[in-house]
Design a protein around this motif. Structure first.
Motif, PDB file in Angstrom:
ATOM      1  N   VAL A 120       6.551   4.607 -11.908  1.00 13.41           N
ATOM      2  CA  VAL A 120       4.860   3.779 -12.046  1.00 13.41           C
ATOM      3  C   VAL A 120       5.312   2.540 -12.579  1.00 13.41           C
ATOM      4  CG1 VAL A 120       2.614   4.031 -12.568  1.00 13.41           C
ATOM      5  CG2 VAL A 120       3.763   6.017 -12.329  1.00 13.41           C
ATOM      6  N   ASN A 121       5.540   2.202 -13.494  1.00  9.36           N
ATOM      7  CA  ASN A 121       5.885   0.833 -14.618  1.00  9.36           C
ATOM      8  C   ASN A 121       6.676  -0.400 -13.691  1.00  9.36           C
ATOM      9  OD1 ASN A 121       3.981   0.970 -16.396  1.00  9.36           O
ATOM     10  ND2 ASN A 121       5.258   1.765 -17.714  1.00  9.36           N
ATOM     11  N   LEU A 122       7.898   0.319 -12.147  1.00  7.37           N
ATOM     12  CA  LEU A 122       8.642   0.049 -11.682  1.00  7.37           C
ATOM     13  C   LEU A 122       7.288  -0.953 -10.359  1.00  7.37           C
ATOM     14  CD1 LEU A 122      12.073   1.667 -12.066  1.00  7.37           C
ATOM     15  CD2 LEU A 122      11.191  -1.019 -12.701  1.00  7.37           C
ATOM     16  N   ILE A 123       7.435   0.392 -10.236  1.00  8.80           N
ATOM     17  CA  ILE A 123       6.231  -0.297  -8.440  1.00  8.80           C
ATOM     18  C   ILE A 123       5.038  -1.101  -8.914  1.00  8.80           C
ATOM     19  CG2 ILE A 123       4.589   1.154  -7.265  1.00  8.80           C
ATOM     20  CD1 ILE A 123       6.703   3.696  -7.687  1.00  8.80           C
ATOM     21  N   TYR A 167       2.984  10.201  -8.579  1.00  3.79           N
ATOM     22  CA  TYR A 167       3.222   9.699  -9.450  1.00  3.79           C
ATOM     23  C   TYR A 167       2.542  10.431 -10.438  1.00  3.79           C
ATOM     24  CZ  TYR A 167       8.576   8.644  -8.129  1.00  3.79           C
ATOM     25  OH  TYR A 167       9.513   9.024  -7.086  1.00  3.79           O
ATOM     26  N   GLU A 168       1.981   9.312 -10.688  1.00  3.22           N
ATOM     27  CA  GLU A 168       0.284   9.189 -11.911  1.00  3.22           C
ATOM     28  C   GLU A 168      -0.152  10.233 -11.863  1.00  3.22           C
ATOM     29  OE1 GLU A 168      -1.381   5.437 -11.092  1.00  3.22           O
ATOM     30  OE2 GLU A 168      -0.954   4.834 -13.111  1.00  3.22           O
ATOM     31  N   LYS A 169      -0.571  11.185 -10.660  1.00  2.34           N
ATOM     32  CA  LYS A 169      -0.621  12.362 -10.672  1.00  2.34           C
ATOM     33  C   LYS A 169      -0.281  13.402 -11.009  1.00  2.34           C
ATOM     34  CE  LYS A 169      -4.038  11.343  -6.377  1.00  2.34           C
ATOM     35  NZ  LYS A 169      -3.668  11.851  -5.174  1.00  2.34           N
ATOM     36  N   SER A 177       0.889  -0.798  -0.224  1.00  2.00           N
ATOM     37  CA  SER A 177      -0.252  -0.416   0.221  1.00  2.00           C
ATOM     38  C   SER A 177       0.379   1.063  -0.016  1.00  2.00           C
ATOM     39  CB  SER A 177      -0.628   0.204   1.272  1.00  2.00           C
ATOM     40  OG  SER A 177      -0.236   0.120   2.415  1.00  2.00           O
ATOM     41  N   ASP A 178       2.018   1.391   1.002  1.00  2.00           N
ATOM     42  CA  ASP A 178       3.088   2.788  -0.127  1.00  2.00           C
ATOM     43  C   ASP A 178       3.526   2.800  -0.920  1.00  2.00           C
ATOM     44  OD1 ASP A 178       2.742   2.863   3.535  1.00  2.00           O
ATOM     45  OD2 ASP A 178       4.650   1.570   4.092  1.00  2.00           O
ATOM     46  N   LEU A 179       4.128   1.252  -1.943  1.00  2.00           N
ATOM     47  CA  LEU A 179       4.181   1.452  -2.722  1.00  2.00           C
ATOM     48  C   LEU A 179       2.948   1.977  -4.112  1.00  2.00           C
ATOM     49  CD1 LEU A 179       6.387  -1.640  -2.921  1.00  2.00           C
ATOM     50  CD2 LEU A 179       7.298   0.604  -3.140  1.00  2.00           C
ATOM     51  N   LEU A 180       1.684   1.399  -3.823  1.00  2.00           N
ATOM     52  CA  LEU A 180       0.936   2.044  -4.652  1.00  2.00           C
ATOM     53  C   LEU A 180       0.685   3.937  -3.541  1.00  2.00           C
ATOM     54  CD1 LEU A 180      -1.063  -0.782  -3.838  1.00  2.00           C
ATOM     55  CD2 LEU A 180      -0.408  -0.475  -6.112  1.00  2.00           C
ATOM     56  N   THR A 181       0.382   3.931  -3.233  1.00  2.00           N
ATOM     57  CA  THR A 181       0.840   5.760  -2.624  1.00  2.00           C
ATOM     58  C   THR A 181       1.600   6.389  -3.614  1.00  2.00           C
ATOM     59  OG1 THR A 181      -0.169   4.924  -0.397  1.00  2.00           O
ATOM     60  CG2 THR A 181       0.741   7.618  -1.340  1.00  2.00           C
ATOM     61  N   GLN A 240       5.581  -3.436 -11.060  1.00  2.00           N
ATOM     62  CA  GLN A 240       6.121  -4.568 -11.102  1.00  2.00           C
ATOM     63  C   GLN A 240       6.748  -5.320  -9.892  1.00  2.00           C
ATOM     64  OE1 GLN A 240      10.004  -4.474 -13.736  1.00  2.00           O
ATOM     65  NE2 GLN A 240       8.694  -4.140 -15.843  1.00  2.00           N
ATOM     66  N   ILE A 241       6.667  -3.968  -8.351  1.00  2.00           N
ATOM     67  CA  ILE A 241       7.266  -4.886  -7.222  1.00  2.00           C
ATOM     68  C   ILE A 241       5.965  -5.235  -6.952  1.00  2.00           C
ATOM     69  CG2 ILE A 241       8.167  -3.686  -5.390  1.00  2.00           C
ATOM     70  CD1 ILE A 241      10.111  -2.066  -6.977  1.00  2.00           C
ATOM     71  N   VAL A 242       5.224  -4.680  -6.458  1.00  2.00           N
ATOM     72  CA  VAL A 242       4.103  -4.256  -5.958  1.00  2.00           C
ATOM     73  C   VAL A 242       3.135  -6.361  -6.365  1.00  2.00           C
ATOM     74  CG1 VAL A 242       1.606  -4.129  -5.331  1.00  2.00           C
ATOM     75  CG2 VAL A 242       3.189  -2.421  -5.385  1.00  2.00           C
ATOM     76  N   ARG A 243       3.718  -7.224  -8.145  1.00  2.00           N
ATOM     77  CA  ARG A 243       3.232  -8.238  -8.392  1.00  2.00           C
ATOM     78  C   ARG A 243       4.004  -9.115  -7.919  1.00  2.00           C
ATOM     79  NH1 ARG A 243       2.928  -6.922 -14.363  1.00  2.00           N
ATOM     80  NH2 ARG A 243       2.565  -4.844 -13.995  1.00  2.00           N
ATOM     81  N   ILE A 244       5.039  -8.632  -7.440  1.00  2.00           N
ATOM     82  CA  ILE A 244       5.895  -9.727  -6.552  1.00  2.00           C
ATOM     83  C   ILE A 244       5.640  -9.732  -5.394  1.00  2.00           C
ATOM     84  CG2 ILE A 244       8.322 -10.576  -6.292  1.00  2.00           C
ATOM     85  CD1 ILE A 244       9.419  -8.461  -7.737  1.00  2.00           C
TER      86      ILE A 244
END
Length: 108
Positions: free
Chosen positions: A99-102, A48-50, A39-43, A104-108
């Motif tokens: 954003v793409n790296l984040i 970033y996306e904003k 959830s921290d990474l998604l924040t 990928q990390i969350v999917r791991i």
């Protein structure tokens, strides 16, 4: 006989302490998982996306400034506006990579 019973009680007591310790450690493990690194990474991803629409808006303004400066024949100003427009494009690409790296990390 008393000695054997006493030794068995000590062994049971030691096992209980060890089992209790493992239970405590499992609780700590659960708490760490609950903190939610994902959830921290998604924040961060969201933050970033904003920024992407903000850079797109700024790029559009630089593009307009480029066109107007070019029409007026102010080449130096046109070149600066184009440079900053390109800078916005580059920043958008960098943000998208992060954003793409984040993701990928969350999917791991």
């Amino acid at each position: 006989m008393k000695k054997i019973v006493s030794i068995e009680k000590q062994e049971l007591s030691a096992e209980s302490v060890e089992l209790s310790l493992v239970d405590d450690l499992k609780k700590e493990f659960g708490k760490l998982q609950f903190l939610g690194l994902d959830s921290d990474l998604l924040t961060f991803e969201s933050k970033y996306e904003k920024k992407i629409p903000q850079y797109k808006t700024l790029k559009s303004k630089f593009d307009d400034a480029f066109q107007k400066a070019k029409e007026l024949g102010v080449d130096k100003l046109a070149a600066e506006a184009k440079e900053f427009s390109n800078g916005c494009d580059e920043r958008i690409k960098q943000i998208q990579k992060k954003v793409n790296l984040i993701k990928q990390i969350v999917r791991i």
